[in-house]
Design an enzyme around this catalytic site. Structure first.
Site, short mmCIF file in Angstrom:
data_model
loop_
_atom_site.label_atom_id
_atom_site.label_comp_id
_atom_site.label_asym_id
_atom_site.label_seq_id
_atom_site.Cartn_x
_atom_site.Cartn_y
_atom_site.Cartn_z
N ASP A 145 4.39 20.20 7.95
CA ASP A 145 5.36 21.30 7.91
C ASP A 145 6.64 20.92 7.16
O ASP A 145 7.21 21.74 6.44
CB ASP A 145 5.68 21.77 9.34
N LEU A 146 7.09 19.67 7.30
CA LEU A 146 8.35 19.28 6.64
C LEU A 146 8.18 19.21 5.13
O LEU A 146 9.10 19.56 4.38
CB LEU A 146 8.84 17.94 7.19
N ARG A 149 -0.33 14.70 13.01
CA ARG A 149 0.26 14.49 11.68
C ARG A 149 0.37 15.76 10.82
O ARG A 149 -0.31 15.92 9.81
CB ARG A 149 -0.50 13.39 10.93
N PRO A 150 1.27 16.65 11.21
CA PRO A 150 1.46 17.89 10.44
C PRO A 150 2.15 17.64 9.09
O PRO A 150 2.63 16.53 8.83
CB PRO A 150 2.37 18.72 11.35
N ARG A 190 -4.68 10.53 3.95
CA ARG A 190 -3.62 11.54 4.04
C ARG A 190 -2.64 11.50 2.88
O ARG A 190 -2.07 12.52 2.50
CB ARG A 190 -2.84 11.31 5.33
N ASP A 242 3.90 0.73 12.09
CA ASP A 242 2.73 0.08 11.49
C ASP A 242 2.55 -1.37 11.94
O ASP A 242 1.57 -2.02 11.56
CB ASP A 242 2.82 0.14 9.95
N ARG A 293 -8.93 -0.46 3.71
CA ARG A 293 -8.06 0.57 3.13
C ARG A 293 -6.68 -0.01 2.81
O ARG A 293 -6.03 0.45 1.86
CB ARG A 293 -7.86 1.72 4.13
N CYS A 321 -5.78 12.79 12.65
CA CYS A 321 -6.41 11.51 12.35
C CYS A 321 -6.35 10.67 13.61
O CYS A 321 -5.88 11.14 14.64
CB CYS A 321 -5.75 10.83 11.16
N LYS A 352 0.84 -1.21 0.00
CA LYS A 352 0.00 0.00 0.00
C LYS A 352 0.87 1.26 0.00
O LYS A 352 0.65 2.18 -0.78
CB LYS A 352 -0.90 0.02 1.24
N ASN A 353 1.87 1.27 0.87
CA ASN A 353 2.65 2.50 1.02
C ASN A 353 3.65 2.70 -0.12
O ASN A 353 4.35 3.72 -0.16
CB ASN A 353 3.37 2.52 2.37
C1 UD1 Z 1 3.98 6.88 6.28
C2 UD1 Z 1 3.13 5.66 6.07
C3 UD1 Z 1 2.48 5.21 7.37
C4 UD1 Z 1 3.56 5.00 8.43
C5 UD1 Z 1 4.47 6.22 8.55
C6 UD1 Z 1 5.65 6.02 9.47
C7 UD1 Z 1 2.37 6.01 3.78
C8 UD1 Z 1 1.24 6.28 2.86
N1 UD1 Z 1 2.09 6.00 5.09
O1 UD1 Z 1 3.12 7.92 6.74
O2 UD1 Z 1 1.80 3.99 7.13
O3 UD1 Z 1 2.95 4.77 9.67
O4 UD1 Z 1 4.98 6.58 7.25
O5 UD1 Z 1 6.40 4.93 9.06
O6 UD1 Z 1 3.48 5.75 3.35
N2 UD1 Z 1 5.82 14.68 10.68
C9 UD1 Z 1 5.95 16.02 10.97
N3 UD1 Z 1 5.91 16.91 9.94
C10 UD1 Z 1 5.74 16.52 8.65
C11 UD1 Z 1 5.59 15.15 8.36
C12 UD1 Z 1 5.63 14.26 9.39
O7 UD1 Z 1 6.12 16.39 12.13
O8 UD1 Z 1 5.70 17.39 7.76
C13 UD1 Z 1 5.84 13.70 11.78
C14 UD1 Z 1 4.49 12.96 11.91
O9 UD1 Z 1 3.59 13.70 12.68
C15 UD1 Z 1 4.91 11.68 12.59
C16 UD1 Z 1 6.31 11.42 12.01
O10 UD1 Z 1 6.75 12.66 11.46
O11 UD1 Z 1 5.01 11.88 13.98
C17 UD1 Z 1 6.34 10.34 10.95
O12 UD1 Z 1 5.47 10.69 9.90
P1 UD1 Z 1 5.78 10.33 8.38
O13 UD1 Z 1 7.04 9.53 8.28
O14 UD1 Z 1 5.67 11.57 7.59
O15 UD1 Z 1 4.54 9.40 8.05
P2 UD1 Z 1 3.65 9.43 6.76
O16 UD1 Z 1 4.48 9.67 5.56
O17 UD1 Z 1 2.44 10.28 7.00
#
Ligand code: UD1
Length: 418
Positions: free
Chosen positions: A126-127, A123-124, A94, A307, A399, A118, A22-23
């Site tokens: 910002d990055l 889950r921001p 997302r 996960d 999903r 969620c 999926k990812n």
């Molecule tokens: C992806 C996976 C999800 C998995 C996660 C962590 C997909 C579609 N989903 O989600 O299944 O659980 O990786 O392995 O691939 N964060 C920030 N700012 C940002 C982005 C992220 O602070 O701009 C934080 C998030 O809140 C969280 C952490 O970084 O605490 C990890 O998130 P991230 O690696 O971005 O997860 P996703 O890509 O959303």
């Protein structure tokens, strides 16, 4: 609304084929927006999230054809003429936010709804935005949307991520392949799904090195072309089935597994006493009658995946001794625990730590899937519980798991959808 009905207590036996990840398919679909030529994606899992992403691409003006029999999606993004990913879709999934980088890079503009919170935390993004802004995008947020635009092309930059976010790495990578000059992404995510995306982009003509390490280097190109690309097997689905065998006292074989990708899961299961043997692409799992408690801390890859945390919680309720799980990635990922407690689990939560008492007999109950992996954890608990478990809100499970109940039934489980 459908529910899963599970009559527990059957040790699983047999062979299961693991589906495409999926990812990996979700960013791959977004990446198809980067070219006006046709892209063919292979070993695509038939999941709700895949349909949602196809709907989003269609709503942007692309054409998507899902040939389910051949597990293949053909994307034709030549006529993309819209730039907005609406709230209804982003709120549902997302990963819709991943269209921002490619739209911006190819079309110079994108408007995507802010994902908001969620079930597992705030889950921001910002990055993602910091990276796109460093590439020269003008970013405005308002009325629940992020609008990004650039005059002409994006420009390569050096970007350091404060956290190795998977989604931010993927969005920035997709934007940078069409940028002018060189981009360096430091403290990048090293997950196999990021590598799979880079492999797709390279086969479309992108110049990328270092994917899979914490420094990814890109030299931008003027245009990308169509290609064929295979999605990697789903390491989380594999881990979930490994636990399904372990928790029921069963013995199963998994096909279509990248054994390298499941190392952190295999290591913890071996520590708990489960026998695991591996051949090329195949994993045999044989349970032990007396699994031992283990401690787990979730980390970015190659650490233990967040996960798999919920599913592991169910398994450890059956292990000898007390286990501790620390969730370091998401702030609120213990929603499954109150449901597991309704089935008899004895678990205490202290901040980001869960303390799990082992050897607790689980009893069937009516429970609710609060998110995808929480739902998988409840299925595992139901498979080993005494009596009948009824899981509601299984749309979360659909999903991300392809034909979960059919695959489990083929291994002997008594599970049906009603
Ligand atoms: C992806 C996976 C999800 C998995 C996660 C962590 C997909 C579609 N989903 O989600 O299944 O659980 O990786 O392995 O691939 N964060 C920030 N700012 C940002 C982005 C992220 O602070 O701009 C934080 C998030 O809140 C969280 C952490 O970084 O605490 C990890 O998130 P991230 O690696 O971005 O997860 P996703 O890509 O959303």
């Amino acid at each position: 609304m459908s529910v899963f009905i599970i009559d527990g207590g059957v040790p699983l036996k047999g062979t299961v084929r693991i589906s495409g990840a999926k990812n990996a398919i979700l960013p791959s679909l977004a990446a198809c927006l980067l070219t006006e030529e046709k892209t063919i994606l292979k070993d695509v899992p038939d999941l709700e999230d895949v349909h949602t992403m196809c709907n989003l691409l269609n709503s942007l003006g692309a054409g998507t054809t899902f040939n389910k029999k051949d597990k293949e999606i053909i994307v034709d993004a030549s006529s993309v003429n819209k730039y907005t990913a609406p709230y209804e879709l982003v709120n549902q999934m997302r990963a819709s936010f991943l269209v921002m980088g490619p739209l911006l890079a190819r079309k110079g503009r994108a408007k995507v709804s802010l994902p908001g919170g969620c079930a597992i935390g705030s889950r921001p993004v910002d990055l993602h935005l910091k990276g796109l802004s460093a590439l020269g995008a003008n970013i405005n947020t308002g009325h629940g949307y992020v609008e990004a635009s650039v005059k002409g092309r994006l420009t390569g930059a050096r970007i350091y991520l404060d956290f190795p976010s998977v989604g931010a790495t993927e969005n920035i990578l997709m934007a940078s392949v069409l940028a002018k000059g060189r981009t360096i992404i430091e403290n990048a995510a090293t997950e196999p799904e990021v590598v799979n995306l880079a492999t797709l982009l390279v086969s479309m003509g992108a110049n990328i090195t270092g994917a899979g390490t914490d420094t990814i280097r890109v030299i931008g190109t003027d245009r990308l072309h169509g290609t064929e690309h295979a999605v990697i097997p789903d390491r989380i689905e594999a881990g979930t089935f490994m636990l399904a065998a372990a928790i029921t006292g069963g013995s199963i074989t998994l096909e279509n597994v990248m054994t390298e990708h499941i190392k952190p899961i295999s290591a913890k299961l071996r520590e708990a006493g489960v026998e695991i043997s591996e051949e090329l692409g195949v994993v045999h799992v044989r349970s032990t009658s007396n699994p031992k408690a283990v401690d787990i801390k979730t980390h970015p890859y190659p650490g233990f995946p967040t996960d798999m945390q919920a599913q592991m919680t169910s398994f450890l309720s059956r292990a000898e001794g007390t286990s501790m799980i620390v969730e370091t990635i998401f702030e609120n990922r213990f929603m499954h625990i109150s449901e597991l407690k309704r089935m008899g689990a004895r678990i205490k939560i202290d901040g980001r730590t869960a303390i799990i008492e082992g050897r607790v007999p689980l009893m069937g109950a009516q429970v609710k899937a609060t998110d995808l992996r929480a739902g998988a954890a409840l299925i595992l608990a139901g498979l080993c519980a005494e009596g009948r478990t009824e899981i509601s809100d299984i749309r979360h499970i659909d999903r991300g798991y392809e034909r979960m109940e059919e695959k489990l039934r083929a291994l002997g489980a008594r599970i049906r959808r009603e």
